[in-house]
Every structure is written in structure tokens, then in C-alpha cells.
Design an enzyme around this catalytic site. Structure first.
Site, PDB file in Angstrom:
ATOM      1  N   SER A  27      -7.749 -43.212  16.265  1.00 49.58           N
ATOM      2  CA  SER A  27      -7.050 -41.930  16.324  1.00 49.58           C
ATOM      3  C   SER A  27      -7.129 -41.372  17.750  1.00 49.58           C
ATOM      4  O   SER A  27      -6.728 -42.052  18.680  1.00 49.58           O
ATOM      5  CB  SER A  27      -7.646 -40.990  15.277  1.00 49.58           C
ATOM      6  OG  SER A  27      -6.822 -39.890  15.047  1.00 49.58           O
ATOM      7  N   ASP A  30       1.661 -44.677   9.255  1.00 51.28           N
ATOM      8  CA  ASP A  30       0.583 -43.728   9.570  1.00 51.28           C
ATOM      9  C   ASP A  30       1.172 -42.332   9.773  1.00 51.28           C
ATOM     10  O   ASP A  30       2.138 -42.146  10.520  1.00 51.28           O
ATOM     11  CB  ASP A  30      -0.130 -44.197  10.842  1.00 51.28           C
ATOM     12  CG  ASP A  30      -1.400 -43.428  11.151  1.00 51.28           C
ATOM     13  OD1 ASP A  30      -1.443 -42.204  10.916  1.00 51.28           O
ATOM     14  OD2 ASP A  30      -2.342 -44.045  11.651  1.00 51.28           O
ATOM     15  N   HIS A  50      -4.637 -44.119   7.755  1.00 57.37           N
ATOM     16  CA  HIS A  50      -5.057 -43.810   9.119  1.00 57.37           C
ATOM     17  C   HIS A  50      -6.439 -44.411   9.349  1.00 57.37           C
ATOM     18  O   HIS A  50      -7.386 -44.117   8.629  1.00 57.37           O
ATOM     19  CB  HIS A  50      -5.096 -42.292   9.291  1.00 57.37           C
ATOM     20  CG  HIS A  50      -5.374 -41.846  10.684  1.00 57.37           C
ATOM     21  ND1 HIS A  50      -4.499 -42.057  11.722  1.00 57.37           N
ATOM     22  CD2 HIS A  50      -6.435 -41.181  11.212  1.00 57.37           C
ATOM     23  CE1 HIS A  50      -5.005 -41.528  12.834  1.00 57.37           C
ATOM     24  NE2 HIS A  50      -6.172 -41.004  12.546  1.00 57.37           N
TER      25      HIS A  50
END
Length: 538
Positions: A246, A471, A500
């Protein structure tokens, strides 16, 4: 973005009572950090950036000599033996490497294999901005099977980035006030609703400056990247092995740009779009679109499993029940504390993570069947959890501080209003909640910088990029963008999937390639498309 289960974490996120997707998206790359006064000489000021890079070299040299005084972790950190903890000292302002210093908390667990098998340290960041990586070594103590091969070769090292947790933590508001519920419905009905949210966002920005103003000019992605290089040196590593998820992918992208010759191996998973034009305002708008798509994926799955959940046999039927729930909670918050804002915070974990599909659907199903308490327990803040609430407030403060300082944000309310009104029409699930969470950046009290131009340099080795196609928090285009910018990189696409954080899921097509790359440095000769991991079973 923070790779953290958002159910509790984001239940209170958003100064304006918004919750957030943005949490996930966060990870920016920018240019020279602020000077001691918070000023910057301009986006093209190479001398400022050069001063900071020289400062980073001085700090790294100092850290290499000092090493890390590893000890048993403090009891209240929740990290069992044989995990060890310590601190690395870094400058607050890299342009002044001999000025004020702060301490960065780090932890580690040694490789599980032999001395001959050991390849050094693997440093991890889970996202945010605002996420702590200190739980990474627990993948060894809890015997997570996906990581068993890598653990033989590498020490697992985590850290709290500057401003987070045990690393000179920042704060913007009293944590107990931060989590209080119910908050206002993020979707405005009137201009007065918008004015109220704008006031909350402005007050939040002011609170950040009042409580943490000395840190704010230096809460940037490039500074965290410099901290990462100092950690590398303190570990005694000539080159960095890094796993970023991320927002951690943005740290990796900026690290690879600023320190290409210091990279040994790098895996980036669920990629923040590193384009200067996307950091951060546009990236958050892109999230709103992607969240709506993944929200629909979840609803389709719920409908396909109607025999278990009894929420409707079509997406439209499930959506109708959601809208009914939302309207009920808006009229009279469940238990007096769960309104639309709290519902979005809880339900958003489903489009974030496949692992939340069953738990969220189960709670929703119980509510429709007459059990309101299960939903209240899941979505309401726990005012007795003062440590957890402080952590949530701190995470949100860091998220806001980094995203707001990393790049220049629109200051015109007209633009915010126009963009989010337009997006909300077709993407109503997250749009306004995300807008209010980020709106403090429109009135941010310290200078905003220009993002780093992420690109390859000749010394950068091949980087492995892993991304699911659907995602929500970090849309697929971000992985393609970084792949284009980092020459020699390889992209693994998990087709048809949307969770994710891909590298921790069981998918042998991905797991074996991550293992091979980290253990041998070898990549496929071309990009790879993998079938999706198993769909959750009710």
C-alpha cells in the site's frame, strides 16, 4: 495506504466524521523537505534536496557506527520473545543533520535457517501513511506458512515510521474526542452540512499545528525514506531488502528513486500511483471509483450466497438493504452511536480485504434478521479502549500530515465541491467520506511540497511489483505506472481479484515467485498474470 484492518482502525477516522478509504491510499513521494522554518525554496531547488541527501549520508554513517542496542521488547508493545526491539536516531530535519534528533522504533527476529542460509534483513512497511510495521516479525512467531521460506533466509525487521507509535508520535486531537460517535453523515444534504464539515476539517488542521507543529514540516515521504536508509545502515546492511504494501509501495518507489544504488531486492504490493499528478488529491478521487467497483463485487458475492446470508439474490437487492440500513441509522443511530459514518467505516473493510467478506456479511445478515447488537458491537467505538483509540488518532494524524505535506492540494472549495459532487453521483459508497477525511489538506498550516519524480536510475536493480486487478484502495493503474517508471521491473497481476495486500494471501502462482525473487533475485522473463486466490466461503 495503511495495510491495516480498517474495521476498528478507521471507525473514527476523519476529522470531519468521515471514515476512510484514503487511509489506504496514502503514500506519497515528494521533493525537498521543509527547512527549519517550514519553508522550501521551490520545487526545483536542487540545493535543498542535495543538502538533505548529504544530511542523510551523515546520519547513515553515524548510525552504521552506533548500530542498534537490541533488547527484549517493552511488555506493553505486545511483541513476544524472541522478537527484540531498539531505536535508530535520525535528524528531524535532514538539511540540519546535527540539529534536533528523533528516535525511530525498530524490531527484529533473526532468520530461522542456518547462518549459511541468511541473506540479511528484510525491512517491511504495511502502508498508511500512519501504519506500524512492528508486527512484521510476528509472521515468524505465529508461523505464517506463506512466509516460512523467506524467514529461513532473512531477519524480519519492522519499524514505526516518524510520527507513528513509538517514533516521536504526533497528534491532532484528543483521542477520546476523536473516536466519539455518532459523527455527521458524510453525505451532505444541504449547503449547511458542507459548511459544517469544512469547519471541522479546518479545525482539525489547526489542531494538528497546535499539538504537533514542530513535527509537521518534516512529516514527508522523502524524510521517511531517508529514515529507512538510516535504518539500513544501523542494521549493518550495505543494501536494502524491502517489502512495502500500500503506502509502503510509495516509500519503495521514492527510495528506489533517491537511493537506487542502495537497493538489493524490493517487492512492492498493491501500488500507490507514483505520478506527481496523482499524489495525493487525484489518487483519492481514483479510490472513490475503485471502491464502488469492489463494493459491487462484494454485493454480487453476498447475493450468490443468499442461502447463507438472506440479504437478497441480486446486487440490487443487497444494495437496497444497505440503503435501508443507512437510512435507519441516519434517522436514529443504532444504540445511539452507529450512524452512517460509523456504518461506512465498518462496511468499507469488505471492499478492502476479501478476509472481511464473511465477517461483514455475517453481521449485516444478523442485523436484517433482528440482531442489532452485533452491528453496534462491530461498528461503535470502544471508549474504554484508550490505548487503541490513541493509536487510531495517531494513525489518522500521520496519514493527514504526510499526505498534506507531500504535495500541493487544491485550496478552492469550489473545486473540491464540484469534483466530489460529480463523483458521488455514480460512486456514492466512499466519495464524500473520503473527501472530508482529506479536506484538512486544503487549509494545511505548513508549506506543501512537490512530489519526487519517481523514475529509474542506472544502479536500480529489478523490482518485483504485485497487484490485484480490482484493488479498491490502490487501483491497478498505479502498478502499471510504477512498472513503466522502473525499468527492468516485473509485474505480477492477480486477475479478477481485488483484495488489498496480495503477498500474504495463499496463491501459489504469486507466492512461489515472491519466494524465488527474494531468495535468488530471479524474475520471470516477462510479466505474469495469475489466476485469483480462492474466493471466500461463507
Amino acid at each position: 495506504m495503511r495495510d491495516i484492518r480498517p474495521t476498528r482502525r478507521t471507525a473514527a477516522l476523519g476529522s470531519a466524521g468521515a471514515l476512510v478509504a484514503a487511509t489506504l491510499v496514502a503514500g506519497a513521494v515528494m521533493a525537498p523537505t521543509a527547512s527549519a522554518t517550514g519553508d522550501r525554496s521551490g520545487a526545483g531547488d536542487r540545493s535543498g534536496q542535495n543538502r538533505e541527501m548529504r544530511g542523510a549520508a551523515i546520519a547513515a554513517e553515524r548510525a552504521a557506527k552506533a548500530g542498534i542496542d537490541w533488547q527484549d521488547c517493552p511488555a506493553d508493545w505486545g511483541l513476544e520473545k524472541p522478537i527484540q526491539c531498539g531505536y535508530v536516531t535520525v535528524p528531524l530535519d535532514y538539511a540540519k543533520p546535527h540539529g534536533k534528533q528523533i528516535k525511530i522504533a525498530v524490531d527484529r527476529i533473526g532468520n530461522t535457517g542456518t547462518k549459511e542460509e541468511r541473506q540479511g534483513a528484510l525491512v517491511y512497511n504495511p502502508g498508511g501513511p500512519g501504519g506500524s510495521g512492528l508486527r512484521f516479525p510476528r509472521r515468524v512467531t505465529t508461523k505464517a506458512p506463506v512466509w516460512a521460506n523467506i524467514a529461513k533466509a532473512y531477519d524480519f525487521v519492522g519499524f514505526d515510521p516518524r510520527g507513528v507509535g513509538h517514533s516521536a508520535p504526533i497528534s491532532c486531537v484528543d483521542p477520546q474526542e476523536f473516536v466519539k460517535a455518532p459523527k455527521a453523515d458524510p453525505v451532505p444534504d444541504t449547503e449547511a452540512d458542507k459548511r459544517a464539515q469544512r469547519k471541522l476539517a479546518r479545525e482539525y488542521a489547526e489542531g494538528c499545528y497546535e499539538r504537533s507543529g514542530d513535527m509537521l514540516p518534516y512529516m514527508t515521504t522523502p524524510n521517511t525514506v531517508r529514515d529507512l536508509d538510516v535504518i539500513r545502515a544501523a542494521l549493518g546492511e550495505k543494501k536494502l531488502n524491502f517489502l512495502g504494501v500500500s503506502y509502503g509501495t510509495y516509500l519503495g518507489a521514492v527510495y528506489g528513486t533517491l537511493f537506487p544504488g542502495h537497493v538489493r531486492r524490493m517487492v512492492v504490493d498493491s501500488v500507490v500511483n507514483p505520478s506527481r499528478e496523482k499524489i495525493w488529491y487525484e489518487a483519492n478521487l481514483d479510490q472513490d471509483v475503485a471502491f464502488e467497483g469492489r463494493w459491487k463485487d462484494w454485493q454480487d458475492w453476498v447475493a450468490a450466497n443468499d442461502a447463507t446470508f438472506h440479504l437478497g439474490t441480486t446486487r440490487a437487492a443487497v444494495q437496497a438493504k444497505w440503503l435501508e440500513l443507512r437510512a435507519t441509522a441516519k434517522k436514529s443511530p443504532l444504540g445511539g452511536v452507529v450512524g452512517p459514518a460509523e456504518l461506512i467505516s465498518f462496511f468499507q473493510s469488505a471492499p478492502y480485504y476479501d478476509s472481511s467478506w464473511v465477517p461483514v456479511a455475517t453481521v449485516f445478515s444478523k442485523y436484517v434478521a433482528g440482531d442489532t447488537q452485533a452491528l453496534i458491537d462491530a461498528a461503535a467505538p470502544d471508549l474504554s479502549d484508550t490505548a487503541g483509540n490513541a493509536s487510531s488518532e495517531n494513525g489518522n494524524a500521520v496519514y493527514t500530515a504526510v499526505e498534506c505535506a507531500d504535495a500541493k492540494w487544491p485550496t478552492s472549495w469550489t473545486k473540491w465541491d464540484r469534483d466530489n459532487t460529480r463523483l458521488h453521483k455514480d460512486h456514492p459508497f466512499m466519495t464524500w467520506a473520503n473527501a472530508w477525511m482529506n479536506l484538512p489538506c486544503a487549509t494545511w498550516p505548513v508549506k506543501q511540497q512537490t512530489p519526487v519524480n519517481v523514475k529509474s536510475h542506472k544502479n536500480l536493480p529489478p523490482v518485483l511489483i504485485v497487484q490485484s486487478e480490482r484493488d479498491a484502495a490502490t487501483p491497478y493503474e498505479g502498478a502499471v505506472e510504477l512498472h513503466d517508471r522502473f525499468k527492468g521491473s516485473r509485474l505480477i497481476t492477480e486477475k479478477g481479484a481485488g483484495s488489498h495486500g496480495v503477498t500474504s494471501l495463499v496463491n501459489s502462482c504469486i507466492n512461489t515467485r515472491v519466494d524465488t525473487y527474494l531468495l535468488t533475485g530471479k524474475l520471470d522473463t516477462a510479466d505474469v498474470t495469475c489466476a485469483p486466490h480462492a474466493t471466500p466461503k461463507p
